[in-house]
Design a protein around this motif. Structure first.
Motif, PDB file in Angstrom:
ATOM      1  N   TRP A   1      -4.250  -2.137  -7.043  1.00 55.69           N
ATOM      2  CA  TRP A   1      -4.443  -0.850  -7.704  1.00 55.69           C
ATOM      3  C   TRP A   1      -3.170  -0.474  -8.443  1.00 55.69           C
ATOM      4  O   TRP A   1      -2.143  -0.183  -7.827  1.00 55.69           O
TER       5      TRP A   1
ATOM      6  N   HIS B   1      -5.606  -7.660   1.458  1.00 60.75           N
ATOM      7  CA  HIS B   1      -7.027  -7.478   1.191  1.00 60.75           C
ATOM      8  C   HIS B   1      -7.816  -7.369   2.497  1.00 60.75           C
ATOM      9  O   HIS B   1      -8.936  -6.852   2.509  1.00 60.75           O
TER      10      HIS B   1
ATOM     11  N   LYS C   1      -9.950   3.405  -1.730  1.00 58.11           N
ATOM     12  CA  LYS C   1     -11.019   3.224  -0.758  1.00 58.11           C
ATOM     13  C   LYS C   1     -10.857   1.909  -0.010  1.00 58.11           C
ATOM     14  O   LYS C   1     -10.668   0.843  -0.598  1.00 58.11           O
ATOM     15  N   ILE C   2     -10.943   1.982   1.297  1.00 57.42           N
ATOM     16  CA  ILE C   2     -10.823   0.806   2.155  1.00 57.42           C
ATOM     17  C   ILE C   2     -12.089  -0.030   2.042  1.00 57.42           C
ATOM     18  O   ILE C   2     -13.198   0.507   1.947  1.00 57.42           O
ATOM     19  N   SER C   3     -11.937  -1.342   2.055  1.00 57.12           N
ATOM     20  CA  SER C   3     -13.093  -2.224   1.945  1.00 57.12           C
ATOM     21  C   SER C   3     -12.876  -3.453   2.811  1.00 57.12           C
ATOM     22  O   SER C   3     -11.753  -3.754   3.233  1.00 57.12           O
TER      23      SER C   3
ATOM     24  N   ARG D   1      -2.264  -0.043  -3.769  1.00 55.48           N
ATOM     25  CA  ARG D   1      -3.540  -0.568  -3.279  1.00 55.48           C
ATOM     26  C   ARG D   1      -4.646   0.453  -3.510  1.00 55.48           C
ATOM     27  O   ARG D   1      -4.414   1.650  -3.685  1.00 55.48           O
ATOM     28  N   THR D   2      -5.886  -0.035  -3.497  1.00 53.72           N
ATOM     29  CA  THR D   2      -7.042   0.810  -3.802  1.00 53.72           C
ATOM     30  C   THR D   2      -7.173   1.985  -2.823  1.00 53.72           C
ATOM     31  O   THR D   2      -6.894   1.847  -1.629  1.00 53.72           O
TER      32      THR D   2
ATOM     33  N   ARG E   1      -7.186  -3.204   1.587  1.00 53.32           N
ATOM     34  CA  ARG E   1      -7.225  -2.524   0.288  1.00 53.32           C
ATOM     35  C   ARG E   1      -6.912  -3.554  -0.798  1.00 53.32           C
ATOM     36  O   ARG E   1      -6.124  -4.474  -0.589  1.00 53.32           O
TER      37      ARG E   1
ATOM     38  N   TYR F   1     -10.808   6.746   2.850  1.00 54.96           N
ATOM     39  CA  TYR F   1      -9.619   6.716   2.005  1.00 54.96           C
ATOM     40  C   TYR F   1      -8.351   6.875   2.849  1.00 54.96           C
ATOM     41  O   TYR F   1      -7.336   6.250   2.576  1.00 54.96           O
TER      42      TYR F   1
ATOM     43  N   THR G   1       0.833  -1.193   0.000  1.00 56.86           N
ATOM     44  CA  THR G   1       0.000   0.000   0.000  1.00 56.86           C
ATOM     45  C   THR G   1       0.874   1.253   0.000  1.00 56.86           C
ATOM     46  O   THR G   1       1.832   1.360   0.760  1.00 56.86           O
TER      47      THR G   1
ATOM     48  N   GLY H   1      -7.586   6.110   6.026  1.00 55.50           N
ATOM     49  CA  GLY H   1      -7.132   4.970   6.806  1.00 55.50           C
ATOM     50  C   GLY H   1      -6.881   5.314   8.266  1.00 55.50           C
ATOM     51  O   GLY H   1      -7.159   6.426   8.735  1.00 55.50           O
TER      52      GLY H   1
END
Length: 446
Positions: free
Chosen positions: A370, A308, A355-357, A352-353, A367, A76, A61, A78
């Motif tokens: 990305w 992830h 937006k956190i998911s 990494r993306t 994340r 976003y 990340t 974190g």
């Protein structure tokens, strides 16, 4: 031994696609002729003679390391705060304390991006500077082009009893030689240098075999072997490659320099503690010892960055040790007068993306992959310290300033090592290939 598993379900594997092809007809003749004509061409002046690649496998990340977004919304931004670095106006994530304080000793690239958002393709692109020729799966181990380590081994290999390319503790999935041939594959040091019983395989004679008997067997093999070899690399003769393996093995077990380079137990305990008494820290220390022994390319493979889920919990534990080891490596090289001649780079296949998911079935956020943004550390080899190249947008979605490609990154590595990134090399069947399709290095780092 613990295994680190990525989202593709792959654990420790090595995959070398040598790329030996047909070598009959006009392809071989034209390849030999063109190779001969290309020799002696001028190239960049070398700033470095060795490279240490810290490969952060899985895709680290950028938000929680070198490119935090403190002004972005919480989903976003974190959990980690940002901290100041030695360069005014540049912030890092809170656990990168030592690297933040020493930014004047290295450069940070924040604007490399590409379009290969799975492990198989992204790894290949960043490790070789060439995108895969065909779509590949996330778990693929593919080789369409020689890796940086193999190219450097071919171009800068030295006759010092040591292999020219090492990888610890394993080879990255696209870290092989492809058509350059297996002689330029990495020598893998799989054991843990943090262990009291650490010993590198194949660098000592078996206890029941004396040096005199070993030499006699070698001489006997030379007498009875009368097979004709095609010695030019363009021929891709497997018998010649086998001879090279044998010579490398003989050199390893008879080289005092090799024995000393691997004997990490010679290091003062204070130095070992400084690097961190963990597997990654000791591999960084061993990489420094290999540089001192004259090895041109060393990969420190550091897996497990595919977060992830459990992103913040995992990195809270991991980042302080990683930060310490990398900062210590750069500082130690500098103190020993080796940083000017040693290039150090740290990166993974992508970022990494933004937006956190939270994945279905998981209780901890993370994340995803990305490729539009990532961060790359580069030190040594004349790299101007305190330089930050490029930027991503406010939420970290994409590189927006001084946008760069993997080709630019790999071209920069070659340029610093005195290798012309525009050089044409030839496959065994005579197919010409540029080392990098876009040989433009990152000018701010040259």
């Amino acid at each position: 031994m613990s295994l680190i598993r990525r989202c593709d379900g792959v654990t420790r594997r090595n995959a070398v696609q040598v790329g030996l092809g047909g070598m009959l007809g006009t392809g071989l003749a034209s390849g030999l002729r063109a190779m001969a004509e290309s020799r002696g061409a001028g190239g960049p002046v070398a700033k470095a003679t060795s490279c240490i690649l810290i490969w952060m496998d899985g895709g680290p990340t950028h938000f929680e390391t070198f490119d935090p977004k403190p002004d972005a919304p919480a989903e976003y931004r974190g959990d980690f705060a940002d901290i100041a670095t030695a360069v005014s106006g540049v912030g890092y994530s809170q656990h990168m304390v030592k690297l933040a304080a020493s930014l004047n000793d290295y450069a940070m690239i924040r604007s490399i991006r590409h379009d290969q958002g799975n492990h198989g393709a992204g790894n290949h692109y960043m490790m070789t500077g060439a995108p895969p020729r065909i779509p590949v799966g996330c778990g693929a181990f593919v080789s369409f082009h020689p890796s940086m380590g193999s190219v450097v081994a071919r171009e800068l290999g030295r006759n010092n009893g040591l292999p020219s390319y090492f990888s610890m503790p394993q080879m990255s999935r696209s870290g092989g030689p492809n058509f350059l041939g297996a002689r330029y594959a990495p020598f893998v040091v799989g054991d843990d240098p943090n262990s009291n019983r650490f010993k590198v395989r194949d660098v000592a004679l078996p206890r029941d075999l004396s040096e005199l008997r070993f030499t006699s067997r070698t001489e006997l093999r030379a007498k009875v072997d009368r097979m004709v070899r095609l010695q030019d690399e363009a021929a891709g003769d497997p018998a010649a490659a086998y001879d090279e393996y044998y010579r490398q093995g003989f050199s390893l077990v008879t080289s005092v320099q090799a024995q000393q380079a691997f004997d990490i137990h010679q290091e003062p305990e204070a130095v070992r503690e400084r690097y961190g008494r963990n597997s990654f820290g000791q591999r960084c220390l061993l990489a420094r010892r290999l540089v001192e022994a004259g090895v041109p390319f060393i990969t420190v493979y550091d897996g497990g960055w595919d977060h992830h889920s459990d992103l913040f919990g995992a990195l809270k534990k991991r980042l302080p040790e990683w930060d310490n080891s990398v900062a210590t490596l750069i500082q130690d090289l500098k103190e020993r007068g080796l940083l000017d001649s040693t290039l150090v780079v740290a990166l993974g296949e992508f970022g990494r993306t933004p937006k956190i998911s939270t994945l279905s079935g998981s209780n901890t956020p993370g994340r995803d992959h990305w490729a539009n943004a990532m961060s790359v550390l580069m030190a040594g080899g004349g790299t101007p310290g305190g330089t930050v190249v490029g930027a991503t947008d406010r939420k970290g979605f994409s590189a927006v300033d001084r946008v760069l490609s993997p080709e630019n990154f790999v071209a920069t590595v070659y340029h610093k090592l005195g290798i012309d990134p525009d050089k044409v090399v030839f496959s065994p069947e005579g197919r010409p290939t540029h080392l990098v399709s876009d040989p433009t290095p990152i000018r701010e780092l040259i």
